[in-house]
Every structure is written in structure tokens, then in C-alpha cells.
Write a protein that holds these residues in place. Sequence first.
Motif, PDB file in Angstrom:
ATOM      1  N   VAL A  82       0.839  -1.205   0.000  1.00  0.00           N
ATOM      2  CA  VAL A  82       0.000   0.000   0.000  1.00  0.00           C
ATOM      3  C   VAL A  82       0.871   1.251   0.000  1.00  0.00           C
ATOM      4  O   VAL A  82       0.601   2.205  -0.738  1.00  0.00           O
ATOM      5  CB  VAL A  82      -0.980  -0.022   1.192  1.00  0.00           C
ATOM      6  N   SER A  86       1.139   3.974  -2.964  1.00  0.00           N
ATOM      7  CA  SER A  86       0.728   5.343  -2.644  1.00  0.00           C
ATOM      8  C   SER A  86       1.613   6.380  -3.322  1.00  0.00           C
ATOM      9  O   SER A  86       1.226   7.533  -3.471  1.00  0.00           O
ATOM     10  CB  SER A  86       0.764   5.577  -1.134  1.00  0.00           C
ATOM     11  N   THR A 104      -5.833  11.693  -8.060  1.00  0.00           N
ATOM     12  CA  THR A 104      -7.155  11.115  -7.803  1.00  0.00           C
ATOM     13  C   THR A 104      -7.198   9.657  -8.228  1.00  0.00           C
ATOM     14  O   THR A 104      -7.684   8.790  -7.492  1.00  0.00           O
ATOM     15  CB  THR A 104      -8.246  11.915  -8.545  1.00  0.00           C
ATOM     16  N   SER A 107      -5.051   7.587  -5.864  1.00  0.00           N
ATOM     17  CA  SER A 107      -5.735   7.393  -4.576  1.00  0.00           C
ATOM     18  C   SER A 107      -6.833   6.342  -4.687  1.00  0.00           C
ATOM     19  O   SER A 107      -7.006   5.509  -3.795  1.00  0.00           O
ATOM     20  CB  SER A 107      -6.340   8.706  -4.086  1.00  0.00           C
ATOM     21  N   THR A 108      -7.573   6.387  -5.768  1.00  0.00           N
ATOM     22  CA  THR A 108      -8.635   5.401  -5.992  1.00  0.00           C
ATOM     23  C   THR A 108      -8.040   4.009  -6.121  1.00  0.00           C
ATOM     24  O   THR A 108      -8.545   3.040  -5.542  1.00  0.00           O
ATOM     25  CB  THR A 108      -9.446   5.762  -7.254  1.00  0.00           C
ATOM     26  N   VAL A 110      -5.095   2.913  -4.958  1.00  0.00           N
ATOM     27  CA  VAL A 110      -4.557   2.488  -3.660  1.00  0.00           C
ATOM     28  C   VAL A 110      -5.700   2.074  -2.733  1.00  0.00           C
ATOM     29  O   VAL A 110      -5.610   1.072  -2.024  1.00  0.00           O
ATOM     30  CB  VAL A 110      -3.697   3.600  -3.024  1.00  0.00           C
ATOM     31  N   GLY A 111      -6.804   2.808  -2.761  1.00  0.00           N
ATOM     32  CA  GLY A 111      -7.971   2.435  -1.955  1.00  0.00           C
ATOM     33  C   GLY A 111      -8.515   1.071  -2.341  1.00  0.00           C
ATOM     34  O   GLY A 111      -8.871   0.254  -1.480  1.00  0.00           O
ATOM     35  N   ALA A 112      -8.565   0.807  -3.641  1.00  0.00           N
ATOM     36  CA  ALA A 112      -9.063  -0.492  -4.106  1.00  0.00           C
ATOM     37  C   ALA A 112      -8.121  -1.617  -3.692  1.00  0.00           C
ATOM     38  O   ALA A 112      -8.566  -2.682  -3.242  1.00  0.00           O
ATOM     39  CB  ALA A 112      -9.227  -0.475  -5.626  1.00  0.00           C
ATOM     40  N   THR A 114      -6.059  -1.601  -1.122  1.00  0.00           N
ATOM     41  CA  THR A 114      -6.186  -1.733   0.333  1.00  0.00           C
ATOM     42  C   THR A 114      -7.436  -2.529   0.695  1.00  0.00           C
ATOM     43  O   THR A 114      -7.385  -3.427   1.544  1.00  0.00           O
ATOM     44  CB  THR A 114      -6.227  -0.331   0.993  1.00  0.00           C
ATOM     45  N   ALA A 115      -8.552  -2.219   0.065  1.00  0.00           N
ATOM     46  CA  ALA A 115      -9.794  -2.953   0.336  1.00  0.00           C
ATOM     47  C   ALA A 115      -9.648  -4.425  -0.043  1.00  0.00           C
ATOM     48  O   ALA A 115     -10.108  -5.316   0.678  1.00  0.00           O
ATOM     49  CB  ALA A 115     -10.958  -2.320  -0.422  1.00  0.00           C
TER      50      ALA A 115
END
Length: 192
Positions: A82, A86, A104, A107-108, A110-112, A114-115
Motif C-alpha cells: 500500500v 501510494s 485522484t 488514490s482510488t 490504492v484504496g481499491a 487496500t480494500a
Amino acid sequence: MDFGLGSAIKGLPALLGVILGIRMYTGGLLPAQLCIGIAGGAVVSMLAGRGIMHRWPSIGRWLIEIWILAAVAMIAVATLAVLWLSNTSLIPVLGSRDPEADKTIASTFVGAVTAYMALLWTKDIGDGTGAFWPSTQFKRGMADAFKLMPNKPVGGSQLSEAMFEDVVEGYGDLGWGFRARGVRAKLLAAGL
């Protein structure tokens, strides 16, 4: 009595894994090599522990307890991934010429990731459940031991309950926590 520390203790492998992951990200390869060594040692220890449960359950239990280090290593790898992702310069953005759009999109992404990692194993590790938790491997070790026992315990007996059930005669709702695994290993050793 755990003085309310049950969740804090269960969350400790996740915290240690995050710290190790941050160290790997900031400190180069030595911690990454250490993490690989920890994971490899934990795998060998767990497999050996499960393999000897039918003969030496108390030793097998302690070898399985080392498996918790695999959880620490997996969280460290997830944290490293992660943090690495990032860094927006590492994520190629197709067709974008706008630095704000790159941030943006990164970030999207990295969020995916991480999830997805949380879905795979980090949530289980944080909750103290799943394949990376010693109780899961201990249960599998008990099942492996049962298969190899020449004189299998009768269903409903204390030994059978100790090997497969949450509730054990003379102990009540014993569960599969750290202390319970010790009790169960002793009961198995006495029944061999």
C-alpha cells in the motif's frame, strides 16, 4: 481474567505488521529479507507442529503458536504494498496529462488495493481469526492427529470433545484461545 485486553492482544500482530511494513518501506531490503525469513520459518514451524500433533501434542501446539508470525509478515507485506502504491509516480496513468487527475486516480487505485488486501486476509488477522491465526491451524492439527490415531476417541468422550468441540466435559465452553489450546494439547497427550 484478561483485564479487557483480549482485543488489544488480538490486534497486536496487525500493529506489529504495520510497523514492520513501514520499516521495510523506509529502510531498504534488510527488513524485507527478515520478513521473508519470518514467514518461511513460521510456515515450517506450523507444518511441523501439525505433523507431530498425533505423537507430541504439547510440542506440536507450541510449534503451531509460532504461526502467528506469519500474520505479522503478511500484514507487513500488505503495508509495504500500500505504501509503495501510494507513491503516485509508480502508478502509470494512461492518457492523463493532469497531475491532479493522476493523484485522484492513484488514490482510488490504492484504496481499491487496500480494500482487496483487507478482504483477503488483513481483516481476519486484525480480528484474530482465519488461516493466519494459530487457533485455525491448531484445529487442523487436531483433525490431522485424529486421522493418524490408531485408537480414535469415541464421539462424545472428553478427548473427542477436546479435539473437535468448543464445549469440553469438565471445562465448559473452552473455546480455542491460547490457554484453551494448551488444555486441549494436554488432553490429547493424556489420551494417546
